[in-house]
Structures are given as C-alpha cells and as structure tokens.
Write an enzyme that holds these catalytic residues in place. Structure first.
Site, PDB file in Angstrom:
ATOM      1  N   GLY A 255      -7.334   6.967  25.586  1.00  0.00           N
ATOM      2  CA  GLY A 255      -8.272   7.307  24.748  1.00  0.00           C
ATOM      3  C   GLY A 255      -9.424   8.307  24.986  1.00  0.00           C
TER       4      GLY A 255
ATOM      5  N   GLY B  87     -11.200  10.971  23.621  1.00  0.00           N
ATOM      6  CA  GLY B  87     -12.150  10.545  22.584  1.00  0.00           C
ATOM      7  C   GLY B  87     -13.865  10.944  23.052  1.00  0.00           C
TER       8      GLY B  87
ATOM      9  N   LEU C 131       1.866   6.149  23.557  1.00  0.00           N
ATOM     10  CA  LEU C 131       0.885   4.606  23.204  1.00  0.00           C
ATOM     11  C   LEU C 131       2.209   3.903  22.401  1.00  0.00           C
TER      12      LEU C 131
ATOM     13  N   LEU D 295      -8.868   1.961  24.443  1.00  0.00           N
ATOM     14  CA  LEU D 295      -9.669   3.085  24.085  1.00  0.00           C
ATOM     15  C   LEU D 295      -9.332   3.892  22.586  1.00  0.00           C
ATOM     16  N   ALA D 296      -7.708   3.699  22.942  1.00  0.00           N
ATOM     17  CA  ALA D 296      -6.768   5.160  21.845  1.00  0.00           C
ATOM     18  C   ALA D 296      -6.114   4.011  20.601  1.00  0.00           C
ATOM     19  N   ALA D 297      -6.285   5.300  19.515  1.00  0.00           N
ATOM     20  CA  ALA D 297      -6.492   4.711  18.839  1.00  0.00           C
ATOM     21  C   ALA D 297      -6.708   6.436  17.181  1.00  0.00           C
ATOM     22  N   GLN D 298      -5.115   5.369  15.783  1.00  0.00           N
ATOM     23  CA  GLN D 298      -5.827   6.533  14.936  1.00  0.00           C
ATOM     24  C   GLN D 298      -7.113   5.913  14.713  1.00  0.00           C
TER      25      GLN D 298
ATOM     26  N   THR E 281     -13.160  -4.080  16.235  1.00  0.00           N
ATOM     27  CA  THR E 281     -13.639  -3.199  15.616  1.00  0.00           C
ATOM     28  C   THR E 281     -14.806  -4.076  14.379  1.00  0.00           C
TER      29      THR E 281
ATOM     30  N   GLU F 104     -14.705  -2.612  11.553  1.00  0.00           N
ATOM     31  CA  GLU F 104     -14.011  -2.625   9.692  1.00  0.00           C
ATOM     32  C   GLU F 104     -13.505  -4.183   9.494  1.00  0.00           C
TER      33      GLU F 104
ATOM     34  N   TYR G 127      -6.355   1.122   8.175  1.00  0.00           N
ATOM     35  CA  TYR G 127      -7.019   1.071  10.097  1.00  0.00           C
ATOM     36  C   TYR G 127      -7.448  -0.768  10.293  1.00  0.00           C
TER      37      TYR G 127
ATOM     38  N   LYS H 163      -6.354  -3.770  13.111  1.00  0.00           N
ATOM     39  CA  LYS H 163      -6.906  -4.098  14.112  1.00  0.00           C
ATOM     40  C   LYS H 163      -7.545  -4.883  14.584  1.00  0.00           C
TER      41      LYS H 163
ATOM     42  N   ARG I 127     -19.412  12.143  19.255  1.00  0.00           N
ATOM     43  CA  ARG I 127     -18.854  12.111  17.859  1.00  0.00           C
ATOM     44  C   ARG I 127     -17.709  13.025  17.353  1.00  0.00           C
TER      45      ARG I 127
HETATM   46  P1  NAP Z   1     -11.688   8.825  19.151  1.00  0.00           P
HETATM   47  O1  NAP Z   1     -12.881   9.776  19.249  1.00  0.00           O
HETATM   48  O2  NAP Z   1     -10.624   9.647  17.713  1.00  0.00           O
HETATM   49  O3  NAP Z   1     -10.670   8.796  20.177  1.00  0.00           O
HETATM   50  C1  NAP Z   1      -9.674   7.988  19.740  1.00  0.00           C
HETATM   51  C2  NAP Z   1      -8.210   8.470  21.035  1.00  0.00           C
HETATM   52  O4  NAP Z   1      -7.222   8.262  20.896  1.00  0.00           O
HETATM   53  C3  NAP Z   1      -8.638  10.260  21.588  1.00  0.00           C
HETATM   54  O5  NAP Z   1      -8.995  10.419  22.592  1.00  0.00           O
HETATM   55  C4  NAP Z   1      -6.546  10.306  20.859  1.00  0.00           C
HETATM   56  O6  NAP Z   1      -6.054  11.481  21.708  1.00  0.00           O
HETATM   57  C5  NAP Z   1      -5.909   9.018  21.416  1.00  0.00           C
HETATM   58  N1  NAP Z   1      -4.435   8.798  20.457  1.00  0.00           N
HETATM   59  C6  NAP Z   1      -4.842   9.040  19.120  1.00  0.00           C
HETATM   60  N2  NAP Z   1      -3.474   8.352  18.909  1.00  0.00           N
HETATM   61  C7  NAP Z   1      -3.196   8.209  20.351  1.00  0.00           C
HETATM   62  C8  NAP Z   1      -1.613   8.217  21.162  1.00  0.00           C
HETATM   63  N3  NAP Z   1      -0.703   7.847  20.477  1.00  0.00           N
HETATM   64  N4  NAP Z   1      -0.996   7.892  22.665  1.00  0.00           N
HETATM   65  C9  NAP Z   1      -1.581   7.889  22.852  1.00  0.00           C
HETATM   66  N5  NAP Z   1      -3.300   8.036  22.854  1.00  0.00           N
HETATM   67  C10 NAP Z   1      -4.205   8.292  21.355  1.00  0.00           C
HETATM   68  O7  NAP Z   1     -12.531   7.203  18.878  1.00  0.00           O
HETATM   69  P2  NAP Z   1     -13.807   6.578  19.324  1.00  0.00           P
HETATM   70  O8  NAP Z   1     -15.119   6.681  18.413  1.00  0.00           O
HETATM   71  O9  NAP Z   1     -13.633   7.437  21.093  1.00  0.00           O
HETATM   72  O10 NAP Z   1     -13.264   5.014  19.632  1.00  0.00           O
HETATM   73  C11 NAP Z   1     -12.577   4.648  20.663  1.00  0.00           C
HETATM   74  C12 NAP Z   1     -11.797   3.465  19.941  1.00  0.00           C
HETATM   75  O11 NAP Z   1     -13.231   2.198  19.239  1.00  0.00           O
HETATM   76  C13 NAP Z   1     -10.608   3.333  19.389  1.00  0.00           C
HETATM   77  O12 NAP Z   1     -10.285   2.067  19.184  1.00  0.00           O
HETATM   78  C14 NAP Z   1     -11.369   2.798  17.671  1.00  0.00           C
HETATM   79  O13 NAP Z   1     -11.278   2.511  16.867  1.00  0.00           O
HETATM   80  C15 NAP Z   1     -12.518   2.476  17.955  1.00  0.00           C
HETATM   81  N6  NAP Z   1     -13.564   1.683  17.259  1.00  0.00           N
HETATM   82  C16 NAP Z   1     -14.077   3.138  17.462  1.00  0.00           C
HETATM   83  C17 NAP Z   1     -15.453   2.632  16.888  1.00  0.00           C
HETATM   84  C18 NAP Z   1     -17.025   3.655  16.967  1.00  0.00           C
HETATM   85  O14 NAP Z   1     -17.712   3.409  15.714  1.00  0.00           O
HETATM   86  N7  NAP Z   1     -17.258   5.133  17.660  1.00  0.00           N
HETATM   87  C19 NAP Z   1     -15.749   1.508  16.707  1.00  0.00           C
HETATM   88  C20 NAP Z   1     -15.204   0.214  16.911  1.00  0.00           C
HETATM   89  C21 NAP Z   1     -13.890   0.274  17.111  1.00  0.00           C
HETATM   90  P3  NAP Z   1      -5.806  12.688  21.161  1.00  0.00           P
HETATM   91  O15 NAP Z   1      -7.599  13.460  22.008  1.00  0.00           O
HETATM   92  O16 NAP Z   1      -5.010  13.094  21.858  1.00  0.00           O
HETATM   93  O17 NAP Z   1      -6.041  12.684  19.891  1.00  0.00           O
HETATM   94  O1  G4F Z   2     -18.293   7.590   9.457  1.00  0.00           O
HETATM   95  P1  G4F Z   2     -17.228   6.464   8.841  1.00  0.00           P
HETATM   96  O2  G4F Z   2     -15.714   7.011   8.489  1.00  0.00           O
HETATM   97  O3  G4F Z   2     -16.688   5.669   9.707  1.00  0.00           O
HETATM   98  P2  G4F Z   2     -16.236   3.607   9.003  1.00  0.00           P
HETATM   99  O4  G4F Z   2     -15.418   4.159   8.500  1.00  0.00           O
HETATM  100  O5  G4F Z   2     -17.474   3.139   9.449  1.00  0.00           O
HETATM  101  O6  G4F Z   2     -15.183   3.988  10.938  1.00  0.00           O
HETATM  102  C1  G4F Z   2     -15.226   4.106  11.619  1.00  0.00           C
HETATM  103  O7  G4F Z   2     -16.900   2.965  12.480  1.00  0.00           O
HETATM  104  C2  G4F Z   2     -15.305   1.659  12.503  1.00  0.00           C
HETATM  105  C3  G4F Z   2     -16.671   0.668  13.362  1.00  0.00           C
HETATM  106  O8  G4F Z   2     -16.969  -0.456  11.928  1.00  0.00           O
HETATM  107  C4  G4F Z   2     -14.551   1.997  13.319  1.00  0.00           C
HETATM  108  F1  G4F Z   2     -13.219   1.034  14.057  1.00  0.00           F
HETATM  109  C5  G4F Z   2     -13.801   3.420  13.166  1.00  0.00           C
HETATM  110  O9  G4F Z   2     -12.716   3.997  13.476  1.00  0.00           O
HETATM  111  C6  G4F Z   2     -14.743   4.090  12.660  1.00  0.00           C
HETATM  112  O10 G4F Z   2     -15.512   4.585  13.829  1.00  0.00           O
HETATM  113  O11 G4F Z   2     -17.711   6.700   7.189  1.00  0.00           O
HETATM  114  C7  G4F Z   2     -18.924   5.550   7.567  1.00  0.00           C
HETATM  115  C8  G4F Z   2     -19.320   5.144   5.705  1.00  0.00           C
HETATM  116  C9  G4F Z   2     -17.682   4.789   4.854  1.00  0.00           C
HETATM  117  O12 G4F Z   2     -18.322   4.340   4.030  1.00  0.00           O
HETATM  118  C10 G4F Z   2     -17.688   6.544   4.130  1.00  0.00           C
HETATM  119  O13 G4F Z   2     -16.862   5.756   2.666  1.00  0.00           O
HETATM  120  O14 G4F Z   2     -19.061   6.946   5.843  1.00  0.00           O
HETATM  121  C11 G4F Z   2     -18.807   6.626   3.788  1.00  0.00           C
HETATM  122  N1  G4F Z   2     -19.341   8.321   4.147  1.00  0.00           N
HETATM  123  C12 G4F Z   2     -19.230   9.008   2.551  1.00  0.00           C
HETATM  124  N2  G4F Z   2     -19.162  10.099   2.806  1.00  0.00           N
HETATM  125  C13 G4F Z   2     -17.866   9.009   4.136  1.00  0.00           C
HETATM  126  C14 G4F Z   2     -18.189  10.575   3.409  1.00  0.00           C
HETATM  127  N3  G4F Z   2     -17.179   9.419   5.087  1.00  0.00           N
HETATM  128  C15 G4F Z   2     -16.185  10.408   5.740  1.00  0.00           C
HETATM  129  N4  G4F Z   2     -15.789  10.538   6.648  1.00  0.00           N
HETATM  130  N5  G4F Z   2     -16.858  11.357   5.424  1.00  0.00           N
HETATM  131  C16 G4F Z   2     -17.857  11.694   4.415  1.00  0.00           C
HETATM  132  O15 G4F Z   2     -17.723  12.737   3.417  1.00  0.00           O
END
Ligand code: NAP
Ligand code: G4F
Length: 343
Positions: free
Chosen positions: A8, A11, A59, A80-83, A125, A127, A149, A153, A184
């Site tokens: 990841g 990302g 992955l 860190l990779a994920a959908q 996460t 979540e 999701y 996780k 982001r």
């Molecule tokens: P992100 O920006 O969506 O990045 C996801 C990464 O995963 C990208 O590099 C993507 O590659 C890669 N990936 C997806 N599918 C893959 C596959 N099949 N094989 C290899 N690589 C793959 O996510 P982030 O915000 O940096 O978050 C990093 C991690 O922390 C994730 O696991 C997420 O679920 C977790 N997390 C995030 C938050 C948050 O608030 N940001 C909070 C809690 C947990 P591409 O560039 O090719 O798409």
């Molecule tokens: O920004 P979001 O899409 O993030 P969400 O669902 O909290 O998930 C993120 O944080 C998680 C950690 O708690 C990570 F694990 C996950 O990978 C990701 O990084 O949505 C935040 C909130 C939700 O309640 C959503 O319903 O915002 C609300 N929302 C309202 N309008 C929206 C929108 N979300 C998105 N994406 N787009 C909207 O237009």
C-alpha cells in the site's frame, strides 16, 4: 532495522510512512500491484519517489507474496494495502474480503514459513467497533462491524493476534481512527470536501454533494499516525493499540470549517431537496445532500481513547482538528492555483 517492506505504499499512509522510514535511514521497498502506470503521485509530492524501491506484488497472489518475502527477507512488513473505501465494500464485498482479509492470511503464512523473525504491522481500523458504544472506544471495547470492509478488517485483526499467540510472531495490530491529510484519497469525505470547495472557489458552479452530514468521526493527521505505527513495531512486545485524537466532529462541522477556510460563511437550512449549506453573503447553495452518498449501514459516531498508546508508546496525536482542516483546504487551493494535478 535495515529493510522495511510496505504494502500500500502508493496510498496516503504508505507515502507518509515511507518518508518517516527514510528519515530513520531504513531501506524502503514498496509493493505495487500491476498497472500500466503505477500511482506514484503521493511519493512524488513528498519528493521521495526516487528513494523508494518499488517491487511488483499482487496481494491476491499467495505465490507472489511468498516469492517476494523469500527474496527480500525484510526486518519488518507494514501491511497497509487494502480496498479501504467503506462505501465501495457494499458494492464489492467479495473482492474487499480477498484483499483485506484473505491476503493477510497469505502474508502471515509467508512470514511464518520464510522469515519468522520479521516483524509485522497490520492496518486495523476503528470501523471494527461499529456502533452502539457509550463513551470512547479502546482496546477492550467489543467489536460490532457494520460493513463488509469492517468485517474483512476484523478477520485480519484476529488473524494477526492469532499468529502472535500461536507462533510467537512479532505481529502488531494498530486500530487506527480516521486520519487525513492533503494526500487523502478524493473519495473520502474530508478530502472530497476540501478539494471540491477549492474547485468552487476557483469557479466550479456545481455544488458539493454529500451523504450523511450527522456522522461523527475522530479525525487526526496522517503523519502523526504513521509515527504510531513505527513505535508499535519497535516496541519489544507485539500488541494491539488504538490510535486516535480523542476529539470528534460531524461531517457538517468539518464542511462548515472547511468552507470558512475557503472564504465562505456557511448557513445550513433545508428545502424540498433536503438539507443544504448556503454562502451567507450571496445566498448561493454550496453544499447539497444526495442519497447516492449514503450507505446501507453507517457508523454514526466514532471517538477513540488512545491512553494505552500514550502510556506504553508515549504516542499522542499532536495536530488539532482546526489545523488539519486548514492544512487540507490550503493544500487544495494551492494546487489549483499552481495548476498542479490533484493526487
Ligand atoms: P489508501 O490511500 O486507500 O491506500 C490503499 C493502498 O492499497 C494503495 O496503495 C493501493 O494501491 C493498495 N492496494 C489496494 N489493493 C491492492 C492489491 N490487491 N494489491 C496490492 N496493493 C493494493 O489507504 P490509506 O488511507 O493509506 O490506509 C492505509 C491502510 O490503513 C488501509 O489498509 C486502510 O484500510 C487502513 N486504515 C486507514 C485509516 C484512515 O483513516 N486512513 C484508518 C484505519 C485504517 P493502488 O495505488 O494501486 O490503488
Ligand atoms: O470519509 P469516509 O468515507 O471514511 P470512513 O467510512 O470513516 O472510513 C475511513 O476511515 C476508517 C477508519 O475509521 C478506515 F478504516 C477506512 O479505510 C477509511 O479510511 O466517511 C466518513 C463518514 C461516513 O459516515 C460517511 O457516511 O462521512 C460520511 N459521508 C457523508 N457524505 C460521506 C459522504 N463519506 C463519503 N466518502 N462521501 C460522502 O459524500
């Protein structure tokens, strides 16, 4: 530690973590999945694309993971990779499960077989907590996942704990609350808001359309959070830690403050089309609500208690909500002014 393998890496967190590891003098090898043009925009924006070694690693291919780990034998793997988009997981639950859950089983098996001394970090996460909790969530809070999701996780989290307990792997799980930044992804609500408001400021006529304005999140700053990941893998014992700011705000509050940073004083009201946010000075509708952006199940309220990370790792979030929003808006305004492409 000499070599880190980061899945990841393209990302948001991958870019900031790579930057931090390079500052510590560590060789960073990042996994990229096959694509005609890998997405290295975030690494470029941080000026580190040339300092990171990229290696093809899908992955969903167990043999690919095993071959990479056998060849590299890294000191640490950060998974860190994920959908990572919760909304998309309702449309693609099986794909999400393969990438976020099954791939983690393959990674852990590969480490156990090829390099059992390698430390492992799993990106878990908030979540996973879902809803229904009174007060802030910590490492002892029960889980109630509310999306494919979150379910995927949770599997990965428990596999990480199991490999720690069953085989003695140094496998840490970081339960991270939302963390944001100018890097982001634009589909997440914070960046969607800051990027679209910057576009409106630059002349876009179409309003910003959002879903659930009442959802509350504990929003921190991503560079603070990758520091926490680093401390977890350096801690002698592999454990589970919550990282959070301990402060939460609604989507409506984020949008109101972001609009102020972009030069608009928002007033919220409702009409036949639903709730909307108007610029007080001109009366123009800048924000509308659209059910297409609501989810079949949402997590309404998340707030974390990171006191364990504070006492054991001496980690705490240092960036305020206000400073986070201001940084994100000014980065998007600045990118548009420079004609730079948005990451
Ligand atoms: P992100 O920006 O969506 O990045 C996801 C990464 O995963 C990208 O590099 C993507 O590659 C890669 N990936 C997806 N599918 C893959 C596959 N099949 N094989 C290899 N690589 C793959 O996510 P982030 O915000 O940096 O978050 C990093 C991690 O922390 C994730 O696991 C997420 O679920 C977790 N997390 C995030 C938050 C948050 O608030 N940001 C909070 C809690 C947990 P591409 O560039 O090719 O798409
Ligand atoms: O920004 P979001 O899409 O993030 P969400 O669902 O909290 O998930 C993120 O944080 C998680 C950690 O708690 C990570 F694990 C996950 O990978 C990701 O990084 O949505 C935040 C909130 C939700 O309640 C959503 O319903 O915002 C609300 N929302 C309202 N309008 C929206 C929108 N979300 C998105 N994406 N787009 C909207 O237009």
């Amino acid at each position: 530690m000499k070599t880190a393998f980061v899945t990841g890496i393209t990302g948001q967190d991958g870019a900031y973590l790579a930057n931090l590891l390079l500052e510590h003098g560590i060789r960073v090898v990042g996994a990229v999945r096959r694509s005609s043009s890998p997405q290295v925009g975030r690494l470029e924006e941080l000026g580190i694309a040339h300092r990171v070694e990229l290696i093809g690693c899908e992955l969903l291919e167990a043999s690919n993971i095993r071959a990479v780990l056998r060849g590299l034998r890294p000191d640490v793997v950060f998974n860190l990779a994920a959908q990572s988009f919760v909304g998309a997981s309702f449309e693609q639950p099986v794909y999400t499960t393969h990438v976020n859950a099954i791939a983690v089983a393959h990674l852990l098996e590969a480490i156990r077989e090829c390099c059992p001394e390698t430390r492992f970090y799993q990106a878990s996460t908030s979540e996973m907590f879902g809803h229904g909790h009174v007060g802030a969530q910590n490492e002892d809070t029960p889980f109630h996942p509310r999306s494919p999701y979150a379910v995927s996780k949770l599997y990965a989290h428990w596999m990480t704990v199991n490999y720690r307990e069953a085989y003695g792997l140094h496998a840490a799980s970081g339960i991270l609350f939302n963390h944001e930044s100018p890097l982001r992804g634009r589909e997440f609500v914070t960046r969607k808001i800051t990027h679209t408001l910057a576009q409106i400021r630059a002349g876009r006529e179409e309003p910003l359309a959002l879903g659930n304005l009442d959802a509350k999140r504990d929003w921190g700053y991503a560079p603070d959070f990758v520091e926490g990941m680093w401390r977890m893998v350096n801690h002698p014992q592999p454990e589970t830690f919550v990282l959070a700011t301990g402060v939460c705000h609604s989507v409506r509050e984020f949008a109101t403050l972001a609009a102020r940073c972009a030069g608009y004083d928002l007033a919220w009201d409702s009409d036949e089309a639903g709730e909307c946010g108007r610029d007080r000075a001109s009366g123009r509708k800048l924000i509308v609500t659209d059910p297409r952006f609501s989810r079949p199940n949402d997590v309404h309220h998340l707030i974390g208690d990171a006191s364990r990370a504070k006492s054991v790792l001496d980690w705490s979030a240092t960036t305020t909500f206000e400073s986070l929003v201001e940084r994100m808006v000014s980065a998007d305004v600045d990118r548009l002014a420079r004609g730079a492409s948005a990451v």
